[in-house]
Scaffold this active site. Structure first.
Site, PDB file in Angstrom:
ATOM      1  N   THR A 156       9.203  -3.035   5.855  1.00 32.27           N
ATOM      2  CA  THR A 156       8.557  -1.758   6.169  1.00 32.27           C
ATOM      3  C   THR A 156       7.460  -2.060   7.197  1.00 32.27           C
ATOM      4  O   THR A 156       7.765  -2.205   8.373  1.00 32.27           O
ATOM      5  CB  THR A 156       7.988  -1.080   4.897  1.00 32.27           C
ATOM      6  OG1 THR A 156       7.158  -2.007   4.198  1.00 32.27           O
ATOM      7  CG2 THR A 156       9.103  -0.604   3.995  1.00 32.27           C
ATOM      8  N   LYS A 183      10.274  -8.920   1.142  1.00 32.85           N
ATOM      9  CA  LYS A 183       9.403  -8.026   1.897  1.00 32.85           C
ATOM     10  C   LYS A 183       8.061  -7.922   1.182  1.00 32.85           C
ATOM     11  O   LYS A 183       7.972  -8.119  -0.014  1.00 32.85           O
ATOM     12  CB  LYS A 183      10.023  -6.657   2.116  1.00 32.85           C
ATOM     13  CG  LYS A 183       9.895  -5.721   0.947  1.00 32.85           C
ATOM     14  CD  LYS A 183       9.996  -4.275   1.369  1.00 32.85           C
ATOM     15  CE  LYS A 183       8.839  -3.815   2.212  1.00 32.85           C
ATOM     16  NZ  LYS A 183       7.529  -3.823   1.542  1.00 32.85           N
ATOM     17  N   THR A 194       7.165  -1.549  -1.814  1.00 32.36           N
ATOM     18  CA  THR A 194       6.449  -2.766  -2.083  1.00 32.36           C
ATOM     19  C   THR A 194       7.214  -4.062  -2.138  1.00 32.36           C
ATOM     20  O   THR A 194       7.924  -4.370  -1.259  1.00 32.36           O
ATOM     21  CB  THR A 194       5.644  -2.526  -3.367  1.00 32.36           C
ATOM     22  OG1 THR A 194       4.550  -1.752  -2.933  1.00 32.36           O
ATOM     23  CG2 THR A 194       5.240  -3.707  -4.100  1.00 32.36           C
ATOM     24  N   GLU A 281      -2.470  -6.013   3.241  1.00 35.13           N
ATOM     25  CA  GLU A 281      -3.047  -5.057   4.185  1.00 35.13           C
ATOM     26  C   GLU A 281      -4.382  -5.525   4.751  1.00 35.13           C
ATOM     27  O   GLU A 281      -5.369  -5.597   4.037  1.00 35.13           O
ATOM     28  CB  GLU A 281      -3.283  -3.716   3.521  1.00 35.13           C
ATOM     29  CG  GLU A 281      -2.052  -3.104   2.958  1.00 35.13           C
ATOM     30  CD  GLU A 281      -2.124  -3.034   1.465  1.00 35.13           C
ATOM     31  OE1 GLU A 281      -2.934  -3.759   0.893  1.00 35.13           O
ATOM     32  OE2 GLU A 281      -1.354  -2.255   0.912  1.00 35.13           O
ATOM     33  N   ASN A 402      -5.254   2.075   4.693  1.00 35.31           N
ATOM     34  CA  ASN A 402      -4.971   2.833   3.483  1.00 35.31           C
ATOM     35  C   ASN A 402      -5.644   4.182   3.404  1.00 35.31           C
ATOM     36  O   ASN A 402      -5.476   4.895   2.427  1.00 35.31           O
ATOM     37  CB  ASN A 402      -5.353   1.999   2.257  1.00 35.31           C
ATOM     38  CG  ASN A 402      -4.280   0.971   1.980  1.00 35.31           C
ATOM     39  OD1 ASN A 402      -3.154   1.330   1.667  1.00 35.31           O
ATOM     40  ND2 ASN A 402      -4.626  -0.286   2.142  1.00 35.31           N
ATOM     41  N   THR A 407       0.668  11.739   6.959  1.00 40.77           N
ATOM     42  CA  THR A 407       1.708  12.375   7.779  1.00 40.77           C
ATOM     43  C   THR A 407       1.516  12.054   9.253  1.00 40.77           C
ATOM     44  O   THR A 407       0.437  11.675   9.673  1.00 40.77           O
ATOM     45  CB  THR A 407       1.681  13.911   7.618  1.00 40.77           C
ATOM     46  OG1 THR A 407       0.353  14.370   7.796  1.00 40.77           O
ATOM     47  CG2 THR A 407       2.195  14.287   6.260  1.00 40.77           C
TER      48      THR A 407
END
Lengths: 407, 407
Positions: A156, A183, A194, A281, A402, A407
């Site tokens: 992702t 991943k 995740t 992240e 985060n 959107t």
């Protein structure tokens, strides 16, 4: 004896792999990147898996669990990225069943010989027609060499690919191998889920021995990492072996080959788990926290994980601050340590020993700043059990990634 | 009947308060701000306290706990900010004992009639001579009016003062009052510790009733908030009453005055707890998470607190993102909810009900952005118990404040 990544003294051309891979783009990802992948085995493959402990489990997790409970000999795994098919209710469940049926029918295997995995946005129904229309192309592309496409299709927002390959020489079968793709673990973008891991092998050993080794390795790797303390709806780790090597099943836990294999599997899992943390992240540092000298492993794990998960500790190391007060405080939150009997090291520098001690703060801070991996050790005096837990620092980029609107 | 902050229909001039306060600067804070405070009661005051559950407890916590176990009638509390006297070993413990002795001797009360509290840097011995040299000045200044100085002396990096005053009219004694001062909960700067609350009153009721009310109120307020999931080495909440009003002890749990008092104490604790969250490091929003419809309060609390503590949820609300997927996922991590039976509301907007539902995302995002307090409700169907937990968002400033080098 062991040759990582390259093959070394093993003639790789003699190595027999019965697994094939494929990855295509079906349009779930708006970028047009590959988002549909498959692993297929020519033979029935003995399969173990562990799944998220979150009670909100995605449809593919529910289905895979159910199938593995009935049938441990699996032929294929179908994966999509771009949509997690989680929190999508009975509709999402039925979508997954329909996709799976389509895939198994086309390959000509039983419905419950297929496992499923998904990763991507939560709570949005996936467009099953996109997947179904690309299944023929996916099945067409199944070869060993297409593992590169597969690897891409499961990603992702991972910043880099996570893979592992190692062979162990054996007199027969051209060698035993471990091949794995993963991943990332961070729930990196809003609503993204995740951790997915796919391990294939040809090891032939007693089921119980293999399962025990798999669970042990998972507990010390994928269950010993945290980016932000959250587990996702889709976390799954799969292990499949076609049991083709050696020719006779190994039934002895002390067999040399089994011991070598377990070490290799452990290296594989630790390496991929560390890659996930490194790709967490916005993280800039891996925190390797070792809790040493506890009455049992569970206590050691609680202490190590509480330190690695503490947002205050995470922030301190982002700032290269050798802040032992926060480490001690995070450990104390478990109620499993006594400040009057523990000592703490950061790299090789003792920073606390039953009471505050003097150390060169500037130089230790520089060392933290210069290293991507920070070693934190807490020594207790209540036993000989230890546990290592892996975390990462907490950075501006984590908050940025985060908090951006989904959107 | 009840008059918050102002006194309203109660003639405050008739109100008898036997507690006096003081605050001075003794030089522990480099800024020269007030850092030494005291509360003193003319009479023996019935005292309850709760302390940090962290096994790494600061010296003042250890001493206060021990004294309260022996003696529940306390005369004074001595507080310093600027140094937590935590993780300072036996030396720190002895420092605190010496300071306390000095203070009790000067006032002329027993050693174990004094409780202690400290807040500030961890792991650094405090300069006891600075404190001891200022104790005479502190004692000299003890009057009711000097509560302003006391309030200042307990602060570390709090952005605003946290206080509460309310009176309940009663036929005798000029009214029953609750007066409280608190310092913030966030571990705001490197090595700084944490939540201190001092509540004084004149309520006269059965000890067991009062203790039960105190514990209940603490559990629904100070034990129902989180800035970053860490508890500190110094957290302490004190409740003292001189038991002077009404003249006859109330022994009946259903007595009107007791019921009014409990409500007021609850308001006091909720208000101060919310102030702490609002003052959390870098926070811009309070998250008020209500878990509704659970089999027992403990389960409801676990679900509400897991949502309020999730870094992913915290980041989402910093970004004004009505991200119900993360809320559901955080709740699912407790294994106490089933995605097929829960619903979720953000303010009055239903965002999930057994499956994803459509809602106006833009308008809800705007509402989140416009409000300092966000209401998140999760409805379960397994009972009639509820719990409300308070958290805050996770912001760039949190990371900044907590990653800056500690020296």
């Amino acid at each position: 004896m062991i040759d990582q990544f390259a093959g070394g003294n093993i003639e790789l051309s003699n190595l027999q792999e019965n697994f094939s891979f494929a990855g295509v783009s079906c349009g779930l990802k708006l970028s047009g990147k590959k988002d549909l992948g498959a692993i297929f085995c020519k033979k029935k493959a003995l399969t173990f898996a562990v799944f998220t402990q979150n009670s909100v489990a995605a449809a593919p997790v529910k289905i895979s669990k159910k199938r593995l409970n009935k049938n441990k000999f699996i032929r294929a795994i179908l994966v999509n990225s771009g949509n997690a098919n989680a929190a999508t209710g009975i509709d999402g469940f039925n979508d997954a069943i329909e996709i799976s049926k389509n895939f198994s029918d086309l390959i000509g295997i039983e419905e419950d010989e297929v496992l499923l995995a998904s990763t991507g946005i939560i709570g949005v129904r996936l467009d099953k027609s996109k997947i179904i229309s690309k299944i023929p192309a996916l099945v067409d592309r199944l070869t060993l060499n297409n593992h590169l496409d597969f690897k891409e299709s499961i990603m992702t927002t991972d910043r880099f690919e996570k893979e592992y390959f190692e062979t162990i020489s054996s007199k027969e079968c051209g060698g035993i191998y471990i091949r794995a793709y993963a991943k990332g673990c961070g729930m990196i973008c809003p609503n993204l889920a995740t951790m997915l891991v796919f391990i294939t092998s040809n090891i032939n050993a007693d089921e119980k021995i293999l399962k025990e080794m798999f669970i042990n390795c998972v507990n010390k790797s994928f269950n010993a990492i945290s980016v932000d303390g959250d587990t996702s709806t889709n976390d799954s780790v799969f292990f499949m072996t076609d049991m083709s090597c050696p020719e006779n099943t190994i039934n002895n836990r002390e067999d040399n080959l089994i011991i070598e294999f377990e070490k290799a599997l452990n290296r594989c899992c630790i390496k991929l788990a560390n890659d996930m943390v490194r790709d967490g992240e916005g993280s800039t540092k891996i925190l390797e926290v070792r809790a040493i000298g506890f009455a049992n492993e569970e206590n050691a794990k609680k202490v190590a994980s509480n330190i690695a998960k503490s947002t205050l500790v995470k922030c301190a190391f982002f700032g290269s601050d050798p802040n032992w007060g926060r480490i001690l405080c995070a450990a104390g939150n478990t109620n499993l340590i006594d400040e009057d009997s523990v000592s703490i090291k950061i790299f090789d520098t003792e920073v606390y020993n039953k009471r505050p001690i003097n150390f060169d703060k500037e130089s230790l801070s520089k060392k933290i700043s210069d290293n991507e991996r920070v070693i934190i050790e807490i020594y207790n005096n209540s036993g000989d059990k230890s546990f290592t837990f892996y975390g990462c620092d907490l950075t501006f980029d984590y908050v940025k990634l985060n908090s951006e609107y989904s959107t």
